[in-house]
Design an enzyme around this catalytic site. Structure first.
Site, mmCIF file in Angstrom:
data_model
loop_
_atom_site.group_PDB
_atom_site.id
_atom_site.type_symbol
_atom_site.label_atom_id
_atom_site.label_comp_id
_atom_site.label_asym_id
_atom_site.label_seq_id
_atom_site.Cartn_x
_atom_site.Cartn_y
_atom_site.Cartn_z
ATOM 1 N N ARG A 98 0.811 -1.232 0.000
ATOM 2 C CA ARG A 98 0.000 0.000 0.000
ATOM 3 C C ARG A 98 0.845 1.284 0.000
ATOM 4 O O ARG A 98 0.325 2.372 -0.197
ATOM 5 C CB ARG A 98 -0.967 -0.003 1.192
ATOM 6 N N GLN A 138 13.769 -14.217 5.481
ATOM 7 C CA GLN A 138 12.545 -14.978 5.265
ATOM 8 C C GLN A 138 12.239 -14.869 3.770
ATOM 9 O O GLN A 138 11.748 -13.843 3.306
ATOM 10 C CB GLN A 138 11.393 -14.389 6.097
ATOM 11 N N THR A 145 3.523 -14.418 10.143
ATOM 12 C CA THR A 145 4.329 -13.856 11.233
ATOM 13 C C THR A 145 4.984 -14.959 12.075
ATOM 14 O O THR A 145 6.094 -14.777 12.575
ATOM 15 C CB THR A 145 3.470 -12.947 12.129
HETATM 16 C C1 UD1 Z 1 -0.735 -8.933 12.559
HETATM 17 C C2 UD1 Z 1 -1.312 -9.837 13.637
HETATM 18 C C3 UD1 Z 1 -2.588 -9.196 14.192
HETATM 19 C C4 UD1 Z 1 -2.288 -7.815 14.717
HETATM 20 C C5 UD1 Z 1 -1.621 -6.976 13.637
HETATM 21 C C6 UD1 Z 1 -1.155 -5.672 14.206
HETATM 22 C C7 UD1 Z 1 -0.743 -12.111 12.994
HETATM 23 C C8 UD1 Z 1 -1.221 -13.373 12.392
HETATM 24 N N1 UD1 Z 1 -1.626 -11.121 13.073
HETATM 25 O O1 UD1 Z 1 -1.678 -8.887 11.519
HETATM 26 O O2 UD1 Z 1 -3.116 -9.986 15.223
HETATM 27 O O3 UD1 Z 1 -3.481 -7.177 15.137
HETATM 28 O O4 UD1 Z 1 -0.458 -7.644 13.111
HETATM 29 O O5 UD1 Z 1 -0.652 -4.874 13.195
HETATM 30 O O6 UD1 Z 1 0.421 -12.031 13.409
HETATM 31 N N2 UD1 Z 1 5.719 -10.033 8.451
HETATM 32 C C9 UD1 Z 1 6.868 -10.719 8.110
HETATM 33 N N3 UD1 Z 1 6.747 -11.923 7.487
HETATM 34 C C10 UD1 Z 1 5.554 -12.473 7.195
HETATM 35 C C11 UD1 Z 1 4.377 -11.762 7.555
HETATM 36 C C12 UD1 Z 1 4.507 -10.551 8.184
HETATM 37 O O7 UD1 Z 1 7.979 -10.246 8.342
HETATM 38 O O8 UD1 Z 1 5.536 -13.574 6.639
HETATM 39 C C13 UD1 Z 1 5.858 -8.738 9.131
HETATM 40 C C14 UD1 Z 1 5.343 -7.601 8.276
HETATM 41 O O9 UD1 Z 1 6.393 -7.014 7.533
HETATM 42 C C15 UD1 Z 1 4.795 -6.632 9.307
HETATM 43 C C16 UD1 Z 1 4.355 -7.532 10.451
HETATM 44 O O10 UD1 Z 1 5.047 -8.749 10.262
HETATM 45 O O11 UD1 Z 1 5.785 -5.757 9.792
HETATM 46 C C17 UD1 Z 1 2.858 -7.745 10.477
HETATM 47 O O12 UD1 Z 1 2.473 -8.340 9.283
HETATM 48 P P1 UD1 Z 1 1.033 -8.084 8.660
HETATM 49 O O13 UD1 Z 1 0.890 -8.935 7.479
HETATM 50 O O14 UD1 Z 1 0.829 -6.636 8.530
HETATM 51 O O15 UD1 Z 1 0.114 -8.668 9.823
HETATM 52 P P2 UD1 Z 1 -1.398 -8.323 10.019
HETATM 53 O O16 UD1 Z 1 -2.190 -9.125 9.086
HETATM 54 O O17 UD1 Z 1 -1.581 -6.877 10.046
#
Ligand code: UD1
Ligand code: CA
Length: 505
Positions: free
Chosen positions: A16, A76, A82
């Site tokens: 985004r 990763q 996450t």
């Molecule tokens: C996540 C949480 C959610 C919380 C929210 C807060 C989980 C499953 N959910 O959701 O409960 O309310 O954050 O913002 O954890 N990232 C990685 N690798 C991945 C996926 C994500 O490094 O494979 C990092 C992203 O860069 C980001 C953070 O983790 O900085 C959160 O990832 P995002 O996909 O935004 O999680 P949400 O779906 O928002």
């Protein structure tokens, strides 16, 4: 008690932002988002600090290596969730005991104090997991915190997409920041699956697993929900820039700086403004700029990587990489470029550009000058409009002006050239040879007069009429030639007076 490791997740795509720059590299107060997250994490003094990188990892990894070499990186390759991201970090770290904190690289406002409060609550309660939560008015998209009655412990985190209507009504959300017992975390991560609406390995499932094993899980509500917010698009980025700037200005004020207009004063995160310095409106202090006590900066000034000395004044100036000495005066409308050093009490005034030059103690460059690749000694006067001609299209050359020298108005100093101490150049001179100490150098055409030229060449003009009036009141200087034109000396060479008019023969 200490913290064993902090894992900062930064592998996500950040679509985004609509940017070729990885999201966590977008700057806020002069530093990438990731720097803010890592700086807050470093405040916990953990044994290990790890960033999990994925999208744009060449850019992010290279930046980390150069700027924060103490931070370990875990790669990763595919963003499988996450939970998977934290597994990648633990693979790099090996077996751990103690407390592991997980936070996000795109959450720049979170303070060390808040992380420390989370760790204290976690350790004091002897929890397996403690989640930093927040109460928000619109919880859409967040994981919801499901609490047990009656003890209030956290029993699960349910992602928005997996939540039922009753769970979606919960307004306490998961910030994504946690303290874990290292052993519980490592074990639970081997047990999570991707059996959910997004097909991802959720870190949040560690909560349910720990509870299922009968371990205590707590939730600490953040005092300020805004601190836990992530950046997803550029609107949020500028909103957070505003919030962070308010915080930086406020802390400068509480440390004793006078900030006349906080709304139009912008401070980078690494700027230091001393007590009793004054910052006037529309001023931006960037990239490690320091302002010493009693100095005044602004209005309408941008300083990038500058040092401003005690009691100096800098008004309506754009400067980068400049050292401004104690009591020096700069501006208005001044441009200082890298390598500029103004000694104590030096003055650089209106419409002056200085590059890679030293202006000596008490020396003055007051108006309309360019000073490049030059050294001006103590007390030099560099007259209005004087410039260094330091560039011949190929190379740059030095100019040296000794102590107490006087560079006359509109002097052109053709470098390389030296004016020795106490040397003097006549106004309008083009100086190509060195000037010895105490000498006057005159290098300009001599003035000659052509009496009566105006009346003869421009009869009936405003100038001719004025000259005639002047002649009437001062009879000794006739405005009208008494002899014929042939008797009057003419200017050497052609001189065109107006377009279309012939020059005098
Ligand atoms: C996540 C949480 C959610 C919380 C929210 C807060 C989980 C499953 N959910 O959701 O409960 O309310 O954050 O913002 O954890 N990232 C990685 N690798 C991945 C996926 C994500 O490094 O494979 C990092 C992203 O860069 C980001 C953070 O983790 O900085 C959160 O990832 P995002 O996909 O935004 O999680 P949400 O779906 O928002
Ligand atoms: Ca998010």
């Amino acid at each position: 008690m200490g913290v064993t490791a902090v894992v900062v997740l930064a592998a996500g795509a950040g679509t985004r932002m609509r940017s070729t720059l990885p999201k966590v590299m977008h700057p806020l107060a002069g530093r990438p988002l990731l720097w803010h997250a890592l700086t807050a994490a470093r405040g916990l003094a953990p044994e290990h600090l790890v960033a999990v990188v994925g999208h744009g990892r060449e850019t992010v990894g290279a930046w980390l290596e150069t700027n924060l070499p103490d931070v370990a990186t875990a790669v990763q390759d595919e963003q499988l969730g996450t939970g998977h991201a934290v597994s990648c970090a633990l693979d790099v770290l090996g077996p751990l005991t103690g407390t592991v904190v997980v936070t996000y690289g795109d959450v720049p406002l979170l303070r060390t104090e808040t992380l420390a409060a989370l760790v204290s609550a976690h350790q004091a309660a002897g929890n397996a997991v403690t989640v930093l939560t927040a109460h928000v008015t619109d919880p859409t998209g967040y994981g919801r915190i499901v609490r047990d009655a009656p003890d209030g412990g956290v029993s699960a985190i349910v992602e928005h997409k997996d939540a039922d209507a009753a769970q979606r009504a919960i307004t306490e959300i998961n910030s994504g920041v946690y303290a874990f017992d290292a052993a519980v975390l490592a074990d639970a991560l081997t047990r999570i699956t991707a059996a959910n609406a997004q097909g991802e390995r959720y870190l949040t499932d560690v909560v349910g697993i720990a509870r299922g094993d009968g371990r205590p899980v707590g939730g600490l509500v953040a005092e300020d929900a805004a601190e836990t917010e992530g950046v997803n698009d550029r609107v949020q980025l500028s909103d957070m820039a505003r919030t962070l700037n308010d915080r930086l200005v406020r802390s400068a004020q509480l440390a004793g700086a006078t900030v006349l207009d906080p709304r139009t004063t912008w401070l980078h995160a690494d700027v230091v403004v001393a007590a009793d310095a004054t910052i006037a409106r529309n001023t931006s202090l960037e990239a490690g700029t320091t302002v010493a006590a009693g100095a005044t900066v602004g209005p309408d000034t941008t300083l990038v990587d500058c040092r401003v000395g005690v009691g100096a004044t800098v008004v309506r100036t754009h400067a980068q990489g400049a050292v401004i000495g104690d009591g020096a005066a700069v501006g208005p409308f001044t441009f200082l470029r890298p390598g500029t050093v103004l000694a104590a009490g030096a003055k650089v005034g209106a419409y002056v550009e200085v590059k890679k030059s030293t202006i000596g103690p008490g020396a003055k460059v007051p108006h309309l000058s360019y000073v490049g690749d030059a050294t001006l000694g103590a007390g030099v006067n560099f007259g209005a409009g004087a410039i260094t001609a330091n560039y011949d299209g190929v190379g740059k050359y030095d100019t040296v002006i000794g102590d107490g020298a006087f560079v006359g108005t509109n002097t052109t100093l053709v470098a390389p050239v030296t004016v020795e101490p106490g040397g003097f150049t006549a106004a309008g001179s083009t100086i190509t040879d060195d000037v010895a100490a105490g000498d006057l150098a005159v290098a300009r055409g001599r003035q000659s007069a052509v009496p009566g030229w105006v009346a003869r060449r421009l009869p009936g003009s405003t100038m001719a009429a004025a000259a005639e009036r002047a002649a009437d009141t001062t009879s000794h200087h006739p405005a009208t030639p008494s002899a014929g034109p042939a008797a009057i000396p003419e200017l050497p060479g052609p001189l065109t007076t107006e377009p279309g008019k012939a020059s005098p023969a």
